[in-house]
Write a protein that holds these residues in place. Structure first.
Motif, PDB file in Angstrom:
ATOM      1  N   UNK A 105       0.827  -1.215   0.000  1.00  0.00           N
ATOM      2  CA  UNK A 105       0.000   0.000   0.000  1.00  0.00           C
ATOM      3  C   UNK A 105       0.855   1.256   0.000  1.00  0.00           C
ATOM      4  N   UNK A 106       2.087   1.133   0.483  1.00  0.00           N
ATOM      5  CA  UNK A 106       2.935   2.312   0.629  1.00  0.00           C
ATOM      6  C   UNK A 106       4.067   2.295  -0.392  1.00  0.00           C
ATOM      7  N   UNK A 107       3.798   1.696  -1.523  1.00  0.00           N
ATOM      8  CA  UNK A 107       4.743   1.668  -2.636  1.00  0.00           C
ATOM      9  C   UNK A 107       6.050   0.973  -2.299  1.00  0.00           C
ATOM     10  N   UNK A 111       6.104  -3.122  -8.659  1.00  0.00           N
ATOM     11  CA  UNK A 111       4.887  -3.476  -9.394  1.00  0.00           C
ATOM     12  C   UNK A 111       4.996  -4.872 -10.010  1.00  0.00           C
ATOM     13  N   UNK A 138      -6.083  -6.981  -1.686  1.00  0.00           N
ATOM     14  CA  UNK A 138      -4.740  -6.795  -2.259  1.00  0.00           C
ATOM     15  C   UNK A 138      -4.411  -7.878  -3.286  1.00  0.00           C
ATOM     16  N   UNK A 515      10.483  -1.980   8.523  1.00  0.00           N
ATOM     17  CA  UNK A 515      11.236  -1.271   7.496  1.00  0.00           C
ATOM     18  C   UNK A 515      12.241  -0.333   8.136  1.00  0.00           C
TER      19      UNK A 515
END
Lengths: 602, 181
Positions: A105-107, A111, A138, A515
Motif C-alpha cells: 500500500x505504501x509503494x 509493481x 490486495x 522497514x
C-alpha cells in the motif's frame, strides 16, 4: 472503511494430519456412518479456528470437516496452490483471498509482484459451480478474471474487492450484466481503470436483489440516470456508497428513493458546477430525516461545510461516521459531533485540530474506533493534532478498542494515560510522522509510552510503533505483548536485540512487518522456532544479508523466502554478504511459479 | 499595465521571511533526530504504484504510511486549503447560469480577465486605480473572505487569489459606485 467479513474460516495452510493407525480398525460401514453423523454436526461449526482443530483429530474427521467447510479463507494466496485447496475442500460456497503484503500500500512492493486472481478463479470455476461469495484483498484482478467469475458461477451473489487493482469498468460491466442474483458489489479502496464503459446500465432490467453497492473509490463518471433507476428498482438496497461524481443534488434524488438505507456514502456533498440562478435547493435535511435506519455515513469528498446541517437529523442514530475526506475545522465538526451520542466508529482528518478531538471526547462516550489522518503528510515541527487531542480522547472515550493516530508530536505521558484509561484496546497504531521523534516535552525516547500500552492493554493484538524507540521498547513488547499478532515497525530500534526480544517473546505473533530498522542476520535467525507459526515476515531496508536469508531457507523448507533485487537482471544477484533490500518470507505448501524477475526465491 | 507589476517582484520584496534575502529555504527544523542515511525528508517521494525505480537516498518512499489512494485525494485537498479561493464561482449579470474559474491557473489579473472575457464573451476593459473599469460595459467584482464586494484589481494578485470567494461581473453602470471609493 475496511470490510472484514464477519465469519470467515481460518488459513488452511496446515497440512492434513498423518495417518494415525489406531483409529482404523472399525469396519468401513461404521466409519461411513460416523462420517455422515459428523458431517451433520459439523455444519454447525462456523468458527474457522474450531474447524482447524476438528480437522486435526484424525483422517476421518479431517475428511468430514473438509466436506462440510462452506467458507474458505486463505490469508496468503501463496501459502497453498489453488489446486490443492480446491481438492481438499469440495463444497465451498464462499472464498476469501488475501494477496500482497500490506506494505504494498505504501509503494514498498515493486509493481507486477504477483497475487494474481487468475489461477484461483480458473481453479474455482471447475471445482465450485455453486460458488456464491468472493472476497479479495490486495489481489491483482483483471477484467478477464471478472468475466470468468461472472460466467462460471450461476448462483454468484457477493463480490468484495478491497485494495485490488488491474481491472476496469469493463470488468464491472460483465459482473453487473451476468450475475443475475448479485446482492453485494463492494469496491473498496481499489484502483479501477476508466474504460469509459457505462457499467451501471449493465445491471439487468427489473427488480434486483442488490443489498450493497459500494463504489466510492471508482474515479470515473457514472450514468446518473441509470443509477437512479437502479436504486429505484432495488428495494433491498441497504448500503450505497457513491463516488465523487455524484453531486449533492443527485444524492438527494437517490435518498428519497431509498429511505431504507442503513449505510450511505454521500459522494461529493457539494453542488455541481451548473446551478440555475434563482433555483431553490432541495430540502436535504428532510431527505436525511426520512432515512430513519441510517447508522453509517461516509463520503463528503468535496464537502462545502454549509451543507453539513443537512445531516443533523441522523446524527443521533449514527454509529459510524467517516469524515476522513472532509476538510472541516473544529467548529464545523462540533456542530455535528455534539449530536452523535451513539457514535462508535469515527474517521476524520486532522483539520479538526486538538480542539475538534476534545469535542469528540466530550460527546462520544461509546467510541470504539478512532482514526485520525493527516492532511499534511510532511514532517513538520508542529501539526494540528498532538498529544493534547490524544489525551482528551484517552480521558473521554474509555471504551476505545482501536486507534490509528497520525501526528507530528507526542508525549509518553499521553500514551501512558491512554494505556491506563482504555483497557479494552485491541488495536493501537500510533504514527508520529517525523521519524526518530522523541517525547515532545521530556525529549526521551517513546519507549515508556509503548511499554505501557503492551503492559496495560491486556487484549492488545495489533500494534504499530513509531517515534524514537530504543531496544528497551522492544523488550517491553516481547515481555508483555503475549497476545500481539500483528506488529509494524518503521525507523525504530538500536540493534539486533530489539528484534530478538520480539521474536522470542511474542508467542502469538503472526504478521511482522519492519522497514528501515537496524536488525540483521543474528536477529533474523533467532526466530527460527517461531516462523512456522507466522503468516509472514517482511523486512525492508534493514541489515539482513543474502547469507542470512539463505540460512533461513535452508533450515526451514516450509517457508518461501523471497528476496527482492531492485535491478531486474537475474544474473546480477549480488554477493552473499550484501544486505538485501527486501525480504519477504511466509509459510507455504506451494512453490511460487509466477514470480517476476526481480524476485529471487532462496 | 500596473497590475502586471503587482503580482510579481513588488510583493516578494516586502514579504517577511526567515533567512537571507534571495533564499527560498524553509526554516531549520528542531533536530531531535538521530543521523540516518535518509537525511532528506521529503514525503513527496511517494510516487504512484506504478514506478519501479529503486528508492533513492534522498526520498523516503512510503512514509508516513498512508495509502496512495488516500494520499492522492488528500494532496488535492491540501492545495484547496492553501489557497482558499482556488475554484470560484463566477456569475455575470444577465447570464442564465454560473461558471467556475480556477484562480491557481491564472497567475495574474490580465490572464484572469482574459479568461473571463472569453468565458462570457464580453469586454471588461482596462483597470485603473482611480477610475476602476470606468467606461467599460462590464466590471469584475469579487466577494472577499469578510463578505464584502470589492473591485477586482485593487489589491495585489496574491492577496486577491487567497481571499476571493466568488466573482461577479457587474454591468458597468452599476459598478460605478465601487470604482470611486
Amino acid at each position: 472503511m475496511s470490510h472484514d467479513p464477519a465469519e470467515m474460516s481460518e488459513d488452511d495452510e496446515r497440512a492434513p494430519p498423518a495417518d494415525r493407525g489406531r483409529a482404523e480398525y472399525a469396519s468401513p460401514h461404521a466409519d461411513q456412518v460416523l462420517e455422515n453423523v459428523l458431517e451433520n454436526v459439523l455444519v454447525f461449526l462456523t468458527c474457522r479456528r474450531d474447524r482447524n482443530s476438528v480437522s486435526l483429530v484424525c483422517k476421518s474427521w479431517c475428511r468430514a470437516e473438509a466436506l462440510t467447510r462452506p467458507e474458505l479463507f486463505i490469508g496468503n494466496c501463496y501459502a497453498v496452490s489453488p489446486a490443492r485447496a480446491t481438492e481438499r475442500f469440495e463444497r465451498v460456497r464462499s472464498v476469501a483471498l488475501k494477496g500482497k503484503p500490506r506494505f504494498a500500500d505504501f509503494s514498498l512492493l515493486p509493481p507486477d509482484w504477483g497475487a494474481h486472481f487468475a489461477p484461483w478463479v480458473s481453479a474455482m470455476a471447475g471445482a465450485y459451480p455453486g460458488l456464491e461469495k468472493v472476497y479479495l484483498k490486495r489481489m491483482s484482478v483483471t477484467d478477464e478474471d471478472l468475466a470468468v467469475l461472472a460466467r462460471s458461477f450461476p448462483r454468484f451473489k457477493e463480490l468484495a474487492l478491497v485494495c485490488c487493482e488491474g481491472f476496469g469498468t469493463s470488468g464491472l460491466a460483465v459482473v453487473a450484466s451476468h450475475c443475475r442474483q448479485l446482492r453485494v458489489l463492494d469496491l473498496i479502496e481499489s484502483e479501477v481503470t476508466d474504460d469509459e464503459v457505462d457499467w451501471i446500465s449493465c445491471f439487468p432490467d427489473g427488480a434486483t436483489s442488490l443489498e450493497s453497492l459500494i463504489f466510492d473509490c471508482v474515479e470515473c463518471p457514472i450514468n446518473f440516470d441509470a443509477l437512479e433507476k437502479l436504486v429505484a428498482r432495488s428495494s433491498s438496497l441497504k448500503k450505497l456508497r457513491l463516488n465523487i461524481y455524484v453531486c449533492i443534488g443527485q444524492l438527494y434524488r437517490l435518498m428519497i428513493r431509498a429511505p431504507q438505507l442503513t449505510h450511505l456514502g454521500t459522494g461529493s456533498f457539494s453542488p455541481s458546477e451548473i446551478v440555475q440562478q434563482g433555483d431553490q435547493e432541495p430540502d436535504y435535511a428532510s431527505a436525511f430525516a426520512a432515512c430513519r435506519s441510517l447508522v453509517c455515513l461516509s463520503g463528503f469528498r468535496e464537502i462545502i461545510p454549509d451543507y453539513l446541517p443537512a445531516i443533523y437529523p441522523v446524527c443521533a442514530n449514527l454509529t459510524s461516521l467517516n469524515f476522513s475526506y472532509a476538510n472541516i475545522n473544529a467548529e464545523q465538526l462540533r456542530s455535528v459531533i455534539s449530536r452523535c451520542h451513539k457514535l462508535q466508529i469515527f474517521w476524520v482528518l486532522d483539520s479538526i485540530c486538538d480542539e475538534g478531538l476534545q469535542a469528540v471526547a466530550a460527546t462520544c462516550k461509546d467510541l470504539r474506533e478512532l482514526r485520525v489522518f493527516p492532511i499534511d503528510a510532511m514532517e513538520n515541527n508542529e501539526g494540528p493534532v498532538s498529544d493534547v487531542g490524544f489525551l482528551a480522547i484517552a480521558e473521554g472515550c474509555r471504551k476505545l478498542q482501536s486507534i490509528l493516530y497520525f501526528c507530528q508530536q507526542m508525549t509518553n505521558a499521553a500514551v501512558i494515560a491512554m494505556s491506563n484509561n482504555c483497557p479494552d484496546l485491541v488495536v493501537f497504531r500510533l504514527c508520529i510522522i517525523p521519524r526518530y521523534q522523541a517525547d515532545r516535552i521530556t525529549e526521551e525516547p517513546m519507549d515508556e509510552g509503548f511499554g505501557a500500552i503492551v503492559k496495560n492493554c491486556k487484549k492488545l493484538t495489533r500494534l504499530a510503533v513509531s517515534g524514537l524507540l530504543t531496544d528497551r521498547a522492544f523488550s517491553y513488547i516481547g515481555q508483555y505483548g503475549k497476545l500481539v499478532q500483528t506488529l509494524s515497525v518503521a525507523f525504530n530500534g538500536d540493534s539486533d536485540m530489539g528484534l530478538k526480544y520480539v521474536l522470542e517473546g511474542c508467542s502469538s505473533l503472526q504478521k511482522l512487518e519492519i522497514r528501515d530498522s537496524p536488525f540483521g542476520d543474528s536477529a533474523l535467525l533467532s526466530g527460527l522456532h517461531h516462523y512456522y507459526n507466522m503468516r509472514f515476515l517482511w523486512m525492508s531496508s534493514c541489515r539482513v544479508t543474502r547469507r542470512g536469508c539463505r540460512e533461513i531457507a535452508r533450515q526451514m523448507p516450509g517457508l518461501v523466502v523471497e528476496v527482492f533485487s531492485w535491478n531486474n537482471n537475474a544474473q546480477d544477484r549480488g554477493e552473499e554478504n550484501d544486505i538485501v533490500e527486501t525480504l519477504y518470507m511466509y509459510r507455504s505448501l506451494a512453490r511460487r511459479v509466477d514470480a517476476p524477475k526481480y524476485v529471487e526465491i532462496l | 499595465m500596473e497590475m502586471e507589476r503587482q503580482n510579481d517582484l513588488n510583493l516578494k520584496a516586502t514579504e517577511l521571511r526567515l533567512g537571507l534575502p534571495g533564499s527560498d529555504e524553509q526554516p531549520e527544523k528542531r533536530n531531535n533526530k538521530r543521523a540516518s542515511s535518509d537525511m532528506d525528508n521529503s514525503s513527496d517521494g511517494e510516487k504512484g504504484d506504478r514506478e519501479c525505480a529503486p528508492p533513492t537516498k534522498t526520498q523516503v518512499v512510503g512514509w508516513p504510511p498512508i495509502r496512495s489512494y488516500r494520499k492522492n485525494v488528500i494532496q488535492a485537498k491540501k492545495t484547496e486549503v492553501d489557497a482558499a479561493g482556488m475554484y470560484v464561482k463566477v456569475s455575470m449579470d444577465g447570464a442564465p447560469y454560473l461558471r467556475k474559474v480556477d484562480l491557481k491557473v491564472h497567475k495574474s489579473y490580465p490572464e484572469l480577465l482574459k479568461a473571463l472575457q472569453n468565458m462570457f464573451k464580453c469586454t471588461i476593459g482596462v483597470y485603473s486605480e482611480r477610475e476602476g473599469y470606468d467606461g467599460s460595459e462590464f466590471a469584475p467584482t469579487y466577494e472577499d473572505k469578510d463578505g464584502d464586494w470589492m473591485l477586482v484589481g485593487d489589491v495585489p494578485w496574491e492577496m486577491f487569489s487567497t481571499s476571493c470567494k466568488r466573482l461577479r461581473i457587474m454591468k458597468g453602470s452599476e459598478a460605478k459606485g465601487l470604482g470611486c471609493l
